[in-house]
Design a protein around this motif. Sequence first.
Motif, mmCIF file in Angstrom:
data_model
loop_
_atom_site.group_PDB
_atom_site.id
_atom_site.type_symbol
_atom_site.label_atom_id
_atom_site.label_comp_id
_atom_site.label_asym_id
_atom_site.label_seq_id
_atom_site.Cartn_x
_atom_site.Cartn_y
_atom_site.Cartn_z
ATOM 1 N N GLU A 1 -41.908 -3.215 -2.296
ATOM 2 C CA GLU A 1 -42.430 -1.984 -1.382
ATOM 3 C C GLU A 1 -41.085 -1.681 -0.666
ATOM 4 O OE1 GLU A 1 -45.389 -3.165 1.655
ATOM 5 O OE2 GLU A 1 -44.038 -1.729 2.825
ATOM 6 N N LEU A 2 -40.194 -2.687 -0.498
ATOM 7 C CA LEU A 2 -38.936 -2.324 0.202
ATOM 8 C C LEU A 2 -38.030 -1.805 -0.828
ATOM 9 C CD1 LEU A 2 -38.835 -5.504 2.711
ATOM 10 C CD2 LEU A 2 -38.790 -3.177 3.459
ATOM 11 N N ILE A 3 -37.882 -2.428 -1.724
ATOM 12 C CA ILE A 3 -37.135 -1.787 -3.009
ATOM 13 C C ILE A 3 -37.286 -0.319 -2.982
ATOM 14 C CG2 ILE A 3 -36.375 -2.003 -5.417
ATOM 15 C CD1 ILE A 3 -36.617 -4.950 -5.022
ATOM 16 N N ASN A 4 -38.569 -0.094 -3.045
ATOM 17 C CA ASN A 4 -38.891 1.395 -3.304
ATOM 18 C C ASN A 4 -38.446 2.312 -2.119
ATOM 19 O OD1 ASN A 4 -40.104 2.629 -5.469
ATOM 20 N ND2 ASN A 4 -42.063 1.161 -5.149
ATOM 21 N N LEU A 5 -38.729 1.597 -0.755
ATOM 22 C CA LEU A 5 -38.196 2.355 0.344
ATOM 23 C C LEU A 5 -36.895 2.723 0.384
ATOM 24 C CD1 LEU A 5 -39.667 3.362 3.313
ATOM 25 C CD2 LEU A 5 -38.613 1.071 4.104
ATOM 26 N N VAL A 6 -36.273 2.069 0.061
ATOM 27 C CA VAL A 6 -34.535 1.967 0.152
ATOM 28 C C VAL A 6 -34.269 2.643 -1.182
ATOM 29 C CG1 VAL A 6 -34.272 0.223 1.917
ATOM 30 C CG2 VAL A 6 -33.780 -0.265 -0.635
ATOM 31 N N GLY A 7 -35.031 2.980 -2.021
ATOM 32 C CA GLY A 7 -34.416 3.879 -3.300
ATOM 33 C C GLY A 7 -33.667 2.958 -4.183
ATOM 34 N N LEU A 8 -34.268 1.581 -4.609
ATOM 35 C CA LEU A 8 -33.204 0.782 -5.262
ATOM 36 C C LEU A 8 -34.053 0.270 -6.511
ATOM 37 C CD1 LEU A 8 -31.135 -1.423 -3.096
ATOM 38 C CD2 LEU A 8 -30.476 0.394 -4.672
ATOM 39 N N SER A 9 -35.159 0.896 -6.966
ATOM 40 C CA SER A 9 -36.092 0.879 -7.907
ATOM 41 C C SER A 9 -35.455 0.642 -9.402
ATOM 42 C CB SER A 9 -37.020 1.754 -8.245
ATOM 43 O OG SER A 9 -37.926 1.959 -7.028
#
Lengths: 222, 341
Positions: free
Chosen positions: B123-131
């Motif tokens: 979820e956090l990786i998505n939030l900060v745009g690092l998918s």
Amino acid sequence: MLEELFPNVIPEDLWEATLETFYMTSIAILGTLIFGILLGLLLFLTDSGNLWQNRFINFITATIVNVFRAIPFIILILLLFPFTDFLIGTIRGWKAALPALIFGAAPFYARLVEIGLKEIDKGVIEAAKTMGAKTHTIIFKVLLPESMPALISGLTVTGIALIGYTAIAGIIGAGGLGDLAYMKGFQRRDFDVVLACTILIIVIVFIFQYIGDTLSKLIDKR
Amino acid sequence: MIRIQNLSKVYKTNKQEIQAVDNVSLNIEQGEIFGVIGYSGAGKSTFVRLINRLEEPTDGSVVIHDKDITNMPKNQLRKKRQKIGMIFQHFNLLWSRTVYENIAFPLEIAGVPKTKQQEKVLELINLVGLSGKENAYPSQLSGGQKQRVGIARSLANDPEVLLCDEATSALDPETTDDILDLLVSINKKLGLTIILITHEMHVIQKICHRVAVMENGKVVETGDVLDVFVKPQSKTTKRFVQQLNPLEHEKDKLAEFINDREDSEVVKLHFIGKSAKRALISEVAKTFDVEINILQGSIAPTQEGAYGTLFIEINGEKEILKKTIEFMEDTGVEVEVLKHA
């Protein structure tokens, strides 16, 4: 061909001595690893500005480390005879060489561990603190993993010094390639035995260095 | 929400005492982005480290959500720190861990079960745009990406407040703006209170609601960003504001336009908030019989509205000039008539 070059070498003896050197070195490295990391961590953590900052313990640890590093290895073996006799029950054979090997190498490795730990970015330790990490978490999840390449290359250097130590220990009857080279080679003036032992030791050192370098490179993601 | 009272930090060396933070009192509201600006050595970094007790305060107290941080026992403080996120100038990521493992680290510390960790980290990786970067190591990332990992990591345990210690100072201007945008979106999305330390006025201008200016360990000025921008009180603040307004440095170049004639005036206009969007110049040109010559202008957006400066030369009859200036003043725009010094 080999028999012409090394007429006095008995292959079985050589193989046995190689195995002894191998066992001696391996177990000594294991002991050095454990005690070296413990001492190194203690040196690092009790240093000023660190987690367990404690001048007294730091001074004591540093003194012990320095004293054992200062004693020449051949003398260390002699000094430890009573201790070895008590611990192992004999002062002969490759097992009896272990205490002296570990006492000689662990303090040296401890300093290398300390240097490795000092090279960790202080900010990373600080970051772990801001996350509420306990000291043991910082040790096992930050300090050791972050200094791993230094710990491994340090162990390689120490391990190679240890192979040299085992040869010295051989002269006073610890077995292994050093023993064979001195007793069967030098004493009987059969220099082909000395040469064969030397070559094998060099091979072992090279293998060691190669394993150490590869492992260190593999683990280093910096 | 965060009450800081009489906070002080004194470093003692053999010969002298250094007062790094000197009697600082501040109230920071829930959900605001609070900036602390100062030159290096002003004590701002020490100040932010006192909030989560990376440095022990010599005096004073920090109260977050009615819990006094300053007298908390160590084990309680460790728990509390999980709720105080922090990001750093040099990111401070563990190089031995992947992006995923770095973000999972605070969750491991908090004892969150593995399955829940995974959910949160992704979820956090998505939030900060690092998918897609989950398995990359920090050394494979750019500075901006590293700071994104730092931000994700700091948010892992749903903190009540995020401390940013010069979080953009190691980044290039464009990446700085990206990271600042990310902080604003997190502030809005999660309602997260952010305390931000910087030496760049640009950062304050772009994302902060309120600002405190520090000098020699003391807070010399504090207030809404727009107010501080428009009416800086202290010398330090004025210097910071000038940093941002390139026109201030070029005042000399305007000298040739300024003269003693009565039918010509050079005027500096300050547009604040809504007035910045008004088509004042064309209004004036239509209403009065004057000629307007635009010399220089700039506009700076802040969280509370835009802030612009415009230098114009007005030519016309003396009486009409006077009326024109009065008209402009009536619209709420700040007008300053420039004369030779």
